[in-house]
Design an enzyme around this catalytic site. Structure first.
Site, PDB file in Angstrom:
ATOM      1  N   ASP A 107       0.837  -1.198   0.000  1.00 45.03           N
ATOM      2  CA  ASP A 107       0.000   0.000   0.000  1.00 45.03           C
ATOM      3  C   ASP A 107       0.879   1.258   0.000  1.00 45.03           C
ATOM      4  O   ASP A 107       0.698   2.163  -0.816  1.00 45.03           O
ATOM      5  CB  ASP A 107      -0.914  -0.033   1.228  1.00 45.03           C
ATOM      6  CG  ASP A 107      -1.986   1.046   1.241  1.00 45.03           C
ATOM      7  OD1 ASP A 107      -2.235   1.678   0.197  1.00 45.03           O
ATOM      8  OD2 ASP A 107      -2.579   1.240   2.315  1.00 45.03           O
ATOM      9  N   GLY A 157       0.678  -9.878   4.272  1.00 42.82           N
ATOM     10  CA  GLY A 157       1.697  -9.137   5.008  1.00 42.82           C
ATOM     11  C   GLY A 157       1.255  -8.930   6.438  1.00 42.82           C
ATOM     12  O   GLY A 157       1.005  -9.872   7.193  1.00 42.82           O
TER      13      GLY A 157
END
Length: 175
Positions: free
Chosen positions: A37, A121
């Site tokens: 991100d 993650g």
């Protein structure tokens, strides 16, 4: 063309791929974060954050689309994966992330889409459990939509690539 021939697995940086759309493993605010991100937001530039601020966030399992700005990809599809808990609902939400992201890609006319390992993650989804869900969801959507020509899974490490390769081998020969 065989559906599975339209799926590619690569190790690399999703922000560098020359595809129509990349998928961002976003948080619910869509305002940037860590991991993929943060990398996507940094590579796209501040205009991405400005557009994301207008979207009002995104529920887990859903997907929203923005321009790609400074990225090679024309669009960024933001999806919010589940935080892994081990519950059955985790798999359903992870599948929804992939299906809904590909639906957004179809709506904007994208023919090639790249995914990271969504939820694997900081959200803690074991990659060996996530890979078959992601690959099956992509294969199912590809089977229904010839307009999607390529779905790439861009994995950031050799370990992730290996997990996806194992899941892909099972998908190719389930018996």
């Amino acid at each position: 063309m065989d559906v599975l021939a339209r799926i590619e697995l690569v190790e690399g940086d999703i922000t560098q791929l020359r595809v129509d759309a990349i998928v961002n493993a976003a948080n619910r605010t869509l305002l940037g974060g860590g991991g993929v991100d943060g990398a996507i937001h940094r590579a796209a530039g501040p205009q991405l954050l400005a557009e994301c601020k207008t979207l009002g966030g995104c529920p887990t399992g859903q997907a929203k689309i923005t321009a790609g700005y400074s990225l090679p990809a024309r669009w960024v599809i933001h999806t919010v994966g589940p935080v892994y808990s081990g519950a059955a609902g985790d798999a359903e939400l992870l599948r929804a992330c992939h299906v809904n992201s590909l639906q957004r890609a179809l709506e904007c006319g994208a023919q090639s889409v790249a995914f990271p390992a969504i939820s694997c993650g900081v959200y803690g989804y074991p990659v060996a459990a996530a890979a078959p869900i992601a690959l099956r969801a992509a294969a199912d959507v590809l089977a229904e939509h010839a307009a999607l020509q390529r779905v790439i899974f861009a994995l950031f490490s050799a370990d992730y690539l290996s997990a996806y390769q194992r899941a892909f081998a099972v998908l190719q020969d389930p018996f």
